[in-house]
Design a protein around this motif. Structure first.
Motif, PDB file in Angstrom:
ATOM      1  N   UNK A  60       0.806  -1.219   0.000  1.00 32.61           N
ATOM      2  CA  UNK A  60       0.000   0.000   0.000  1.00 32.61           C
ATOM      3  C   UNK A  60       0.838   1.269   0.000  1.00 32.61           C
ATOM      4  N   UNK A  61       2.150   1.132   0.138  1.00 27.45           N
ATOM      5  CA  UNK A  61       3.015   2.307   0.114  1.00 27.45           C
ATOM      6  C   UNK A  61       2.937   3.145   1.374  1.00 27.45           C
ATOM      7  N   UNK A  62       2.591   2.529   2.497  1.00 26.84           N
ATOM      8  CA  UNK A  62       2.398   3.271   3.741  1.00 26.84           C
ATOM      9  C   UNK A  62       3.602   3.249   4.673  1.00 26.84           C
ATOM     10  N   UNK A  63       4.584   2.452   4.385  1.00 22.50           N
ATOM     11  CA  UNK A  63       5.734   2.344   5.275  1.00 22.50           C
ATOM     12  C   UNK A  63       6.429   3.696   5.443  1.00 22.50           C
ATOM     13  N   UNK A  64       6.553   4.145   6.681  1.00 25.36           N
ATOM     14  CA  UNK A  64       7.202   5.417   6.967  1.00 25.36           C
ATOM     15  C   UNK A  64       6.317   6.633   6.822  1.00 25.36           C
ATOM     16  N   UNK A  65       5.074   6.447   6.402  1.00 28.19           N
ATOM     17  CA  UNK A  65       4.143   7.576   6.292  1.00 28.19           C
ATOM     18  C   UNK A  65       3.632   7.956   7.678  1.00 28.19           C
ATOM     19  N   UNK A  90      -4.247  -1.098  11.715  1.00 33.19           N
ATOM     20  CA  UNK A  90      -3.915  -1.530  10.353  1.00 33.19           C
ATOM     21  C   UNK A  90      -2.866  -0.609   9.728  1.00 33.19           C
ATOM     22  N   UNK A  91      -2.995   0.699   9.936  1.00 36.07           N
ATOM     23  CA  UNK A  91      -1.951   1.609   9.448  1.00 36.07           C
ATOM     24  C   UNK A  91      -0.603   1.213  10.035  1.00 36.07           C
ATOM     25  N   UNK A  92      -0.558   0.932  11.331  1.00 31.39           N
ATOM     26  CA  UNK A  92       0.696   0.556  11.983  1.00 31.39           C
ATOM     27  C   UNK A  92       1.229  -0.759  11.431  1.00 31.39           C
ATOM     28  N   UNK A  93       0.347  -1.711  11.190  1.00 25.26           N
ATOM     29  CA  UNK A  93       0.771  -2.990  10.611  1.00 25.26           C
ATOM     30  C   UNK A  93       1.369  -2.802   9.224  1.00 25.26           C
ATOM     31  N   UNK A  94       0.924  -1.765   8.522  1.00 19.96           N
ATOM     32  CA  UNK A  94       1.455  -1.457   7.194  1.00 19.96           C
ATOM     33  C   UNK A  94       2.724  -0.614   7.265  1.00 19.96           C
ATOM     34  N   UNK A  95       3.186  -0.303   8.479  1.00 18.01           N
ATOM     35  CA  UNK A  95       4.447   0.414   8.640  1.00 18.01           C
ATOM     36  C   UNK A  95       4.328   1.911   8.780  1.00 18.01           C
ATOM     37  N   UNK A 141       4.016  -1.963  19.690  1.00 13.54           N
ATOM     38  CA  UNK A 141       4.515  -3.325  19.500  1.00 13.54           C
ATOM     39  C   UNK A 141       4.668  -3.666  18.022  1.00 13.54           C
ATOM     40  N   UNK A 142       4.118  -2.837  17.160  1.00 13.35           N
ATOM     41  CA  UNK A 142       4.179  -3.094  15.724  1.00 13.35           C
ATOM     42  C   UNK A 142       5.408  -2.458  15.075  1.00 13.35           C
ATOM     43  N   UNK A 143       6.261  -1.857  15.897  1.00  6.78           N
ATOM     44  CA  UNK A 143       7.535  -1.342  15.395  1.00  6.78           C
ATOM     45  C   UNK A 143       7.471   0.003  14.718  1.00  6.78           C
ATOM     46  N   UNK A 144       6.439   0.792  15.019  1.00  5.93           N
ATOM     47  CA  UNK A 144       6.309   2.124  14.439  1.00  5.93           C
ATOM     48  C   UNK A 144       6.285   3.157  15.551  1.00  5.93           C
ATOM     49  N   UNK A 174      -6.980   1.579   2.767  1.00  8.14           N
ATOM     50  CA  UNK A 174      -6.679   1.510   1.335  1.00  8.14           C
ATOM     51  C   UNK A 174      -6.950   2.835   0.642  1.00  8.14           C
ATOM     52  N   UNK A 175      -8.115   3.411   0.907  1.00  9.72           N
ATOM     53  CA  UNK A 175      -8.488   4.664   0.257  1.00  9.72           C
ATOM     54  C   UNK A 175      -7.497   5.776   0.588  1.00  9.72           C
ATOM     55  N   UNK A 176      -6.919   5.742   1.787  1.00  9.80           N
ATOM     56  CA  UNK A 176      -5.971   6.765   2.228  1.00  9.80           C
ATOM     57  C   UNK A 176      -4.566   6.538   1.716  1.00  9.80           C
ATOM     58  N   UNK A 177      -4.294   5.345   1.222  1.00  8.12           N
ATOM     59  CA  UNK A 177      -2.922   4.956   0.906  1.00  8.12           C
ATOM     60  C   UNK A 177      -2.488   5.390  -0.486  1.00  8.12           C
ATOM     61  N   UNK A 178      -1.175   5.460  -0.727  1.00  3.48           N
ATOM     62  CA  UNK A 178      -0.674   5.753  -2.065  1.00  3.48           C
ATOM     63  C   UNK A 178      -1.112   4.731  -3.116  1.00  3.48           C
ATOM     64  N   UNK A 179      -1.491   3.526  -2.678  1.00  7.54           N
ATOM     65  CA  UNK A 179      -1.978   2.525  -3.633  1.00  7.54           C
ATOM     66  C   UNK A 179      -3.274   2.961  -4.294  1.00  7.54           C
ATOM     67  N   UNK A 180      -3.980   3.909  -3.658  1.00  4.71           N
ATOM     68  CA  UNK A 180      -5.241   4.423  -4.204  1.00  4.71           C
ATOM     69  C   UNK A 180      -5.048   5.845  -4.733  1.00  4.71           C
TER      70      UNK A 180
END
Length: 253
Positions: A3-8, A26-31, A53-56, A227-233
């Protein structure tokens, strides 16, 4: 799919329970790094512990979003702590479903003006992002008249109109704006659990209106929000995404 969310960097109002909580996780799980706010300080603390705990990076604060100064301060402080904002999710609702003036006042200040203030406060930071997105949580009650009060439906419809206007105005700047309209969504501690316990007739009526035979789960709505918020969309803007299990009967053209 990436989804291109890592580091966002993502800001979510009302991020401690229900749809908002699931969005944060879910955002955190996506990085993505996440900033949340809610009125419940204890809920903020508990949610942040899970997100970390999700590393973000996860930060948050107790905020009454009807307090414009407090909301704006949270946005600015979060942007400073995260070093920018890429995505904002306006999730809080007053859930004011009565028919008195109190409901109109609460819906205006919380549902409508919290969204406007969130967007305006975040705008200077969104303008610096190369993947900026605004997602506001509306409702199927904004699409058709139902058993909720007139103020709730009216302002949920207004959010869709507001986001559509933002989408057109900001398209040239690369900032997207969309809404998500959930149907009845059940979760522990939520409004429908309360109705199930205290107004079983209304709960049965509402449940029977769902063609799937059940209400939605927060994570089912949150996946659409993320998904709607992500760069993938990236080419989706000015859209109202209805996630209701075929609850509403109107055709969205």
């Amino acid at each position: 799919m990436d989804l291109g969310l890592k580091g966002r960097n993502v800001l979510i109002t009302g991020g401690t329970k229900g749809i908002g909580r699931q969005c944060a996780e879910i955002f955190a799980e996506e990085g993505a790094n996440v900033a949340i706010c809610a009125r419940d300080n204890a809920g903020v603390t508990e949610t942040l512990a899970v997100l970390k705990t999700k590393g973000v990076t996860a930060i948050g604060r107790g905020v009454d979003v009807a307090n414009g100064h407090a909301l704006q301060s949270w946005v600015k402080d979060s942007a400073a702590a995260l070093n920018g904002i890429d995505i904002v999710v306006g999730n809080v609702s007053a859930l004011a479903v009565s028919e008195d003036e109190v409901a109109w006042d609460a819906s205006f200040e919380v549902d409508m003006m919290h969204s406007v203030r969130l967007v305006n406060s975040a705008m200077p930071f969104l303008q610096r992002s190369n993947a900026a997105a605004i997602t506001l949580i509306s409702s199927v009650s904004g699409r058709e008249v139902d058993f909720t009060g007139p103020a709730y439906g009216a302002f949920k419809a207004a959010l869709v109109h507001y986001a559509q206007g933002l989408a057109m105005k900001l398209a040239g700047s690369g900032i997207r704006a969309n809404t998500v309209s959930p149907g009845n969504t059940y979760f522990p501690g939520g409004v429908w659990e309360n109705i199930e316990r205290n107004n079983p007739d209304l709960f049965s009526e509402a449940l029977a209106a769902n063609p799937t035979g059940r209400m939605g789960r927060p994570e089912e709505i949150a996946r659409g929000v993320v998904f709607l918020s992500s760069p993938a969309s990236s080419f989706t803007t000015g859209t109202n995404l209805v996630i209701d299990g075929a609850l509403t009967k109107g055709v969205q053209l």
